[in-house]
Design a protein around this motif. Structure first.
Motif, short mmCIF file in Angstrom:
data_model
loop_
_atom_site.label_atom_id
_atom_site.label_comp_id
_atom_site.label_asym_id
_atom_site.label_seq_id
_atom_site.Cartn_x
_atom_site.Cartn_y
_atom_site.Cartn_z
N GLU A 143 0.82 -1.21 0.00
CA GLU A 143 0.00 0.00 0.00
C GLU A 143 0.85 1.26 0.00
OE1 GLU A 143 -2.82 -0.60 3.20
OE2 GLU A 143 -4.12 -1.82 1.92
N LEU B 279 0.39 3.29 -10.64
CA LEU B 279 -0.52 2.65 -9.70
C LEU B 279 -1.64 3.63 -9.33
CD1 LEU B 279 -1.16 0.19 -7.89
CD2 LEU B 279 0.41 1.18 -6.19
N CYS C 140 -4.78 0.95 -4.81
CA CYS C 140 -4.15 -0.23 -4.23
C CYS C 140 -4.80 -0.53 -2.89
CB CYS C 140 -2.66 0.01 -4.05
SG CYS C 140 -1.78 -1.35 -3.27
N ALA D 51 -5.49 -3.94 -7.27
CA ALA D 51 -4.88 -2.71 -7.77
C ALA D 51 -5.47 -2.36 -9.13
CB ALA D 51 -3.37 -2.88 -7.88
#
Length: 99
Positions: free
Chosen positions: A31, A40, A43, A60
């Motif tokens: 995380e 990303l 998440c 994710a």
């Protein structure tokens, strides 16, 4: 958009820690990649609270398969993944398109 889901079954003890402690380590470190790995988008890591086949799960989100690939190769992710490989018995993953 791509949803990336990974589940791990952890060794009862590995790297000097229990499966529970390793699951917590994985949660915190995976995380923490938010804001570090630009690709990303979201998440979340969950630790199983009942007896089951898998101990932890990552969910994710990425804009594309190319972004997912960049995440997998990012040095910060590689460092965490290396540890995860040492403490797991097995891993399964599923990547799919979301609209």
């Amino acid at each position: 958009m791509i949803k990336h889901i990974v589940m791990w079954k952890l060794k009862p003890e590995a790297e000097g820690h229990t499966a529970c402690a390793n699951a917590q380590w994985m949660k915190e470190h995976l995380e923490s990649l938010m804001g570090v790995v630009p690709e990303l988008l979201s998440c979340e890591v969950g630790i199983n609270v009942v007896d089951g086949n898998y101990d932890a799960c990552l969910i994710a989100t990425f804009a594309s398969l190319e972004d997912l690939d960049a995440y997998k190769k990012h040095p910060a992710h590689v460092a965490i993944s290396t540890y995860c490989k040492k403490v797991r018995e097995s891993r399964v993953a599923c990547d799919f398109v979301i609209e």
